[in-house]
Design an enzyme around this catalytic site. Structure first.
Site, PDB file in Angstrom:
ATOM      1  CE  LYS A   1      41.049  43.901  40.913  1.00 46.05           C
ATOM      2  NZ  LYS A   1      40.511  43.198  39.747  1.00 46.05           N
TER       3      LYS A   1
ATOM      4  CE  LYS B   1      45.454  37.339  39.671  1.00 43.31           C
ATOM      5  NZ  LYS B   1      44.704  38.392  38.977  1.00 43.31           N
TER       6      LYS B   1
HETATM    7 MG    MG Z   1      40.884  39.565  37.814  1.00 41.86          MG
END
Ligand code: MG
Length: 333
Positions: free
Chosen positions: A230, A130
């Site tokens: 997702k 990230k």
């Molecule tokens: Mg993402």
């Protein structure tokens, strides 16, 4: 008639989870669904208010009015898979294609070097980091990590960068290391032209920004190569349709949600991998380690990048689920 129950829970992150989400306690609800044929399935409901989701209570209240929010729809979809497996006394790994996961680093400044060494030794080949806080520090860390451990790198900006920072970051990286960047996810908010320019510098993946894409008007030349799916947040069939029509690779990930959702995402990844093979890249479902261990997460057994064992039927956790206090949702007619 379908019947629903819920159990609210919270999870405590060990560090900040991304450039847009801090380390505050996260709330979700486990959902228990019973179908008219008496099959029972379990799943998770895990909103991200930072991404514009309504809180848990809203989804439960809508359900009371017999309305399924998109997030609840996915919970029911995953509960259905769970119910089918449970009714056959099988679990999510029974006869399923093995799913390799990437190694997730949400905050590299807090990551001891030993963890990278362990990940490499355990067989991880892809590392997702990230980014979007301090580009120079980030790219220096990435460069060193590639040189020392030869991971393929996925960067996720959670839309927190801009084109000029992105350009500077990529050009900082020595040319010979660029092929180690597998993709860069959601560099900045969706804008076809800017993404197209960025895609000339590095391969892009689209995750949350995909909801802003007008797929019908999208030109043939697409600026991203990978679609992140997702199952807890998106209609899987629709996403797969987009990916196959546009020849995109797919990455299936959990939503940093409850361990039962993580197993559900791996199950979906496994079904897709069986069908689409090379189009399905390494998944991103090892997210339980981002939180303080609990009675659920401590039951997950991973061997390096693979979920190797779950105890129980369906998505697992038979005993733990049985021991919870469940509140019935009284449906208003
Ligand atoms: Mg993402």
């Amino acid at each position: 008639m379908m019947k629903f129950w819920f159990h609210k829970y919270s999870m405590t992150p060990l560090t900040t989870l991304s450039a847009v989400t801090g380390a505050q306690v996260r709330e979700g609800a486990l959902i228990k669904v019973q179908w008219p044929n008496k099959k029972i399935g379990f799943s998770d409901l895990f909103p991200w208010p930072e991404l514009g989701d309504k809180k848990v209570i809203y989804h439960l209240q809508e359900l009371q009015k017999s309305r399924l929010t998109p997030l609840m729809e996915q919970s029911v979809y995953l509960a259905k898979k769970d119910a089918e497996l449970r009714s056959k006394k099988q679990n999510a790994l029974s006869g399923a294609t093995r799913i390799k996961n990437h190694f997730l680093v949400t905050d590299f400044t807090k990551l001891p070097e030993s963890k990278l060494y362990e990940a490499k030794s355990a067989g991880f080949s892809t590392l997702k980091v990230k980014v979007g806080r301090d580009w120079k520090e980030e790219i220096q860390w990435i460069e060193k990590t590639i040189l020392d451990y030869e991971f393929s790198i996925r960067m996720d900006f959670n839309s927190q960068s801009d084109f000029s920072t992105f350009e500077r970051m990529i050009s900082y990286l020595p040319r010979n290391l660029k092929p180690k960047i597998e993709f860069i996810e959601d560099p900045f908010p969706w804008d076809y032209d800017v993404w197209l320019d960025a895609s000339k510098l590095a391969p892009l993946a689209i995750d949350n920004e995909a909801e802003f894409v007008d797929w019908k008007k999208l030109p043939d030349k697409i600026p991203f190569k990978v679609l992140v799916i997702k199952p807890a947040r998106q209609d899987v069939d629709q996403a797969v349709k987009k990916a196959t029509e546009r020849h995109l690779k797919m990455v299936i990930t959990s939503s940093m949600d409850h361990p039962i959702a993580l197993v559900g995402a791996i199950r979906v990844a496994s079904e897709l991998k069986t069908k689409y093979r090379i189009q399905v890249l390494d998944s991103g479902c090892i997210t339980h380690k981002l939180y303080k261990p609990d009675e659920f997460s401590s039951k997950l057994i991973f061997t390096g990048p693979y979920l190797s064992q779950i105890i129980g039927t369906g998505m697992g956790f038979d005993k733990e689920l049985e021991n919870l206090d469940w509140t019935a949702i009284e449906m208003k007619k």
